[in-house]
Design an enzyme around this catalytic site. Structure first.
Site, PDB file in Angstrom:
ATOM      1  CE  LYS A 241      29.240  15.288   2.538  1.00 37.60           C
ATOM      2  NZ  LYS A 241      29.497  16.784   2.479  1.00 37.60           N
TER       3      LYS A 241
ATOM      4  NE  ARG B  71      34.076  23.194   4.710  1.00 37.21           N
ATOM      5  CZ  ARG B  71      33.598  22.448   3.961  1.00 37.21           C
ATOM      6  NH1 ARG B  71      33.133  21.327   4.678  1.00 37.21           N
ATOM      7  NH2 ARG B  71      33.138  22.702   2.932  1.00 37.21           N
TER       8      ARG B  71
ATOM      9  NE  ARG C 216      29.568  24.044  -1.255  1.00 38.39           N
ATOM     10  CZ  ARG C 216      30.605  24.067  -0.198  1.00 38.39           C
ATOM     11  NH1 ARG C 216      31.005  25.105   0.229  1.00 38.39           N
ATOM     12  NH2 ARG C 216      30.964  23.145   0.224  1.00 38.39           N
TER      13      ARG C 216
ATOM     14  NE  ARG D 254      35.831  23.396  -0.399  1.00 44.38           N
ATOM     15  CZ  ARG D 254      34.679  22.459  -0.402  1.00 44.38           C
ATOM     16  NH1 ARG D 254      34.844  21.465   0.462  1.00 44.38           N
ATOM     17  NH2 ARG D 254      33.532  22.519  -1.035  1.00 44.38           N
TER      18      ARG D 254
ATOM     19  NE  ARG E 246      27.699  17.608  -3.066  1.00 45.16           N
ATOM     20  CZ  ARG E 246      28.833  17.427  -2.518  1.00 45.16           C
ATOM     21  NH1 ARG E 246      29.822  16.384  -3.003  1.00 45.16           N
ATOM     22  NH2 ARG E 246      29.355  18.412  -1.846  1.00 45.16           N
TER      23      ARG E 246
HETATM   24  P1  AMP Z   1      32.736  18.993  -1.531  1.00 44.36           P
HETATM   25  O1  AMP Z   1      33.998  19.051  -1.160  1.00 44.36           O
HETATM   26  O2  AMP Z   1      32.064  17.747  -1.382  1.00 44.36           O
HETATM   27  O3  AMP Z   1      31.969  20.068  -0.737  1.00 44.36           O
HETATM   28  O4  AMP Z   1      32.356  19.146  -2.964  1.00 44.36           O
HETATM   29  C1  AMP Z   1      32.561  20.448  -3.737  1.00 44.36           C
HETATM   30  C2  AMP Z   1      32.158  20.591  -4.925  1.00 44.36           C
HETATM   31  O5  AMP Z   1      32.544  19.808  -5.996  1.00 44.36           O
HETATM   32  C3  AMP Z   1      30.373  20.627  -4.757  1.00 44.36           C
HETATM   33  O6  AMP Z   1      29.910  21.740  -4.421  1.00 44.36           O
HETATM   34  C4  AMP Z   1      30.144  20.351  -6.272  1.00 44.36           C
HETATM   35  O7  AMP Z   1      30.257  21.374  -6.851  1.00 44.36           O
HETATM   36  C5  AMP Z   1      31.126  19.477  -6.455  1.00 44.36           C
HETATM   37  N1  AMP Z   1      30.823  17.840  -6.341  1.00 44.36           N
HETATM   38  C6  AMP Z   1      31.494  17.198  -5.492  1.00 44.36           C
HETATM   39  N2  AMP Z   1      31.112  15.874  -5.290  1.00 44.36           N
HETATM   40  C7  AMP Z   1      29.933  15.981  -6.304  1.00 44.36           C
HETATM   41  C8  AMP Z   1      28.684  14.993  -6.516  1.00 44.36           C
HETATM   42  N3  AMP Z   1      28.720  13.866  -6.244  1.00 44.36           N
HETATM   43  N4  AMP Z   1      27.924  15.262  -7.547  1.00 44.36           N
HETATM   44  C9  AMP Z   1      28.144  16.536  -8.215  1.00 44.36           C
HETATM   45  N5  AMP Z   1      29.069  17.608  -7.761  1.00 44.36           N
HETATM   46  C10 AMP Z   1      29.641  17.437  -6.999  1.00 44.36           C
END
Ligand code: AMP
Length: 211
Positions: free
Chosen positions: A13, A123, A167, A156, A88
Site C-alpha cells: 500500500k 523489503r 503484525r 526495517r 488502523r
Molecule cells: P508501517 O510503516 O505503517 O508498517 O508502521 C510501522 C509501525 O508503526 C506499526 O507496526 C505500528 O507499530 C506503528 N504504527 C503506524 N501507524 C500506526 C497507526 N495508525 N496506529 C498504531 N500504530 C501505528
C-alpha cells in the site's frame, strides 16, 4: 481529494500510495514513517511509540491520532492527502470523523498472508525519506542507495519474520474491521494485489478513476 490506503503490512500500500500521490499531486502521509522519524529523533511521541513498534504492536491510539492531526493541519495537506497506515483501528477512524475530515475513497490492497510472509524479507525502506523498495520487485538503481535522496535503503527492524507474523495478527484483529466500517459508508474499493507492482498500480488507478 482525501484517500485512505488500507492493507496488511507488506501488501504494497505504501508503494501504491507513492504512485498515486505523484500522479495526483497530493500529500502522502505515512504514520509509520512519521513514527520512525520520531523514534530516530527521540521525541516524546517517539519514546512512547518505540516499544510497541519493536514488538510489532500498534502504538496507542491517542499518540497516533495526535501525530496525524498535527500532520494534516500543515499547509502542504491543504489540497488533499493519502493516508497510508492510518486509521488502523475503528477508534482512529472515528477520530478522523470527529476531526471533520472527509474521506472520498478507501482503497484496500488485498494480498494473501502467505505471499506477504514470502516477500517481506526483500523489503527495504529509505532511512531518510521513507521511500519504499524491494530487492526483487522494486530495486534501487544503486545497491542500497535511495533513488530519491542521499539516504540508505535498509531493512526495517520490524520486518523480521517473527515480528511480521505478529503484525499480521494485529492487522486481522484490529485493522481488518475497518473494511466493514468503510464498506457500510459506501467508500471501500478492493484491489487484488498482483505479483507485479505495475499490475497492482493499473488496478489501483482504475479503482480511483485516474489513468
Ligand atoms: P508501517 O510503516 O505503517 O508498517 O508502521 C510501522 C509501525 O508503526 C506499526 O507496526 C505500528 O507499530 C506503528 N504504527 C503506524 N501507524 C500506526 C497507526 N495508525 N496506529 C498504531 N500504530 C501505528
Amino acid at each position: 481529494m482525501n484517500l485512505i490506503f488500507l492493507g496488511a503490512p507488506g501488501s504494497g500500500k505504501g508503494t501504491q500510495a507513492e504512485f498515486v500521490s505523484e500522479k495526483m499531486n497530493i500529500l502522502p502521509v505515512s504514520t509509520g514513517n512519521i513514527l520512525r522519524d520520531a523514534v530516530k529523533n527521540q521525541t516524546e511521541a517517539g519514546l512512547a511509540a518505540k516499544k510497541f513498534m519493536d514488538a510489532g504492536d500498534l502504538v496507542p491510539d491517542e499518540v497516533v491520532i495526535g501525530i496525524l492531526k498535527d500532520r494534516i493541519a500543515q499547509p502542504d495537506a491543504k489540497n488533499g492527502f493519502i493516508l497510508d497506515g492510518f486509521p488502523r483501528t475503528v477508534e482512529q477512524a472515528k477520530a478522523l470523523e470527529e476531526m471533520g475530515v472527509k474521506i472520498d475513497l478507501v482503497v484496500e490492497i488485498d494480498v494473501p498472508d502467505e505471499r506477504i510472509c514470502g516477500r517481506m524479507g526483500g523489503r527495504r525502506v529509505c532511512d531518510k525519506c521513507g521511500a519504499s523498495y524491494h530487492i526483487e520487485y522494486k530495486p534501487t538503481k544503486v545497491e542500497s542507495k535511495c533513488d530519491s535522496c542521499d539516504g540508505n535503503a535498509i531493512q526495517r527492524a520490524d520486518d523480521k519474520p517473527e515480528t511480521v507474523l505478529d503484525r499480521l495478527k494485529v492487522y486481522h484483529e484490529k485493522t481488518a474491521p475497518l473494511r466493514d466500517f468503510y464498506a457500510k459508508l459506501g467508500k471501500l474499493k478492493t484491489v487484488e494485489g498482483q505479483i507485479e507492482i505495475a499490475d497492482t498500480k493499473r488496478l489501483t488507478f482504475e479503482a480511483i478513476g485516474i489513468q
